[in-house]
Write an enzyme that holds these catalytic residues in place. Sequence first.
Site, PDB file in Angstrom:
ATOM      1  N   CYS A 247       0.726  -1.073  -0.127  1.00 21.48           N
ATOM      2  CA  CYS A 247      -0.009   0.178  -0.025  1.00 21.48           C
ATOM      3  C   CYS A 247       0.771   1.163   0.014  1.00 21.48           C
ATOM      4  CB  CYS A 247      -0.667   0.052   1.273  1.00 21.48           C
ATOM      5  SG  CYS A 247      -2.149   1.352   1.186  1.00 21.48           S
TER       6      CYS A 247
ATOM      7  N   ASP B  12       0.279   3.809   1.591  1.00 21.99           N
ATOM      8  CA  ASP B  12       0.377   4.323   3.011  1.00 21.99           C
ATOM      9  C   ASP B  12       1.844   4.738   3.461  1.00 21.99           C
ATOM     10  OD1 ASP B  12       0.138   4.595   6.082  1.00 21.99           O
ATOM     11  OD2 ASP B  12      -2.030   3.897   5.727  1.00 21.99           O
TER      12      ASP B  12
ATOM     13  N   ARG C  87       2.914   4.746   6.476  1.00 24.25           N
ATOM     14  CA  ARG C  87       3.220   4.189   7.688  1.00 24.25           C
ATOM     15  C   ARG C  87       3.861   2.719   7.148  1.00 24.25           C
ATOM     16  NH1 ARG C  87      -2.296   5.028  10.226  1.00 24.25           N
ATOM     17  NH2 ARG C  87      -2.988   4.294   8.094  1.00 24.25           N
TER      18      ARG C  87
ATOM     19  N   HIS D 206      -2.222  -4.112   5.127  1.00 26.43           N
ATOM     20  CA  HIS D 206      -2.130  -3.725   6.442  1.00 26.43           C
ATOM     21  C   HIS D 206      -3.473  -3.178   6.859  1.00 26.43           C
ATOM     22  CE1 HIS D 206      -2.683   0.835   5.798  1.00 26.43           C
ATOM     23  NE2 HIS D 206      -2.411   0.528   4.544  1.00 26.43           N
TER      24      HIS D 206
ATOM     25  N   CYS E  31      -6.072  -0.139   6.810  1.00 23.52           N
ATOM     26  CA  CYS E  31      -5.968   0.480   5.276  1.00 23.52           C
ATOM     27  C   CYS E  31      -7.193   1.506   4.852  1.00 23.52           C
ATOM     28  CB  CYS E  31      -5.829  -0.640   4.366  1.00 23.52           C
ATOM     29  SG  CYS E  31      -5.168   0.085   2.777  1.00 23.52           S
TER      30      CYS E  31
HETATM   31 CO    CO Z   1      -3.496   1.121   2.991  1.00 28.27          CO
END
Ligand code: CO
Length: 218
Positions: free
Chosen positions: A44, A46, A48, A100, A103
């Site tokens: 992803c 993302d 993080r 994750h 998400c």
């Molecule tokens: Co995500």
Amino acid sequence: MGGESVEKLFENNRAWAERIKSEDPLFFQKLSEQQAPDYLWIGCSDSRVPANEIVGMLPGDIFVHRNVANLVIHTDLNCLSVIQYAVDVLKVKHIIVCGHYGCGGVVAAVRAENQGLIDNWLRHIKDIYYRYSERFDICKDEEARVDLLCELNVVEQVANVCHTTIVQDAWRRGQFLAVHGWIYSIRDGVLRDLEVSFDATRQVPEVYRHFPIRRRDE
Ligand code: CO
């Protein structure tokens, strides 16, 4: 965190490059000559979930593709090109689809919200949510539904990787290639294997095979 200027990034970069060189003076020279990663990471976008950091890998170790909600869509030329180059040219040994928990893309797909163009991308997750709708009866709240859908999304994307002509052609050639589905927890930084690994076409449902199985190793 927020508020830092972009100049700070260049300062960080110089310090990082110096630190790497102090540990291994030839590091960048060796890397500039070739890359030979064993892993393709599909994760992803993302912020993080940084691929290299969470598995303790250095530049040169992992070939990476990231998009919102780690989707592998059969008509996405970008993702398919990454997989093709990784498998055919770099000859990676493992493809890891890593989702994750929590998400944002999955949260958005679960909710009836309008976030613009991205809703069309996240429709792929709504399809999974609908396909497995009876599996969500046990979930006590939205967080539990999101986390289960995050896992099911990884399982589906692993299947999508295995359904590509790229992966099945590699298996047909006898090239070693394993596809894995993992999930990462932002809450504690720990990865979990969802145990949906594939390394042969015979593990793929017949309708998704691109050629008939002849040998045991295919
Ligand atoms: Co995500």
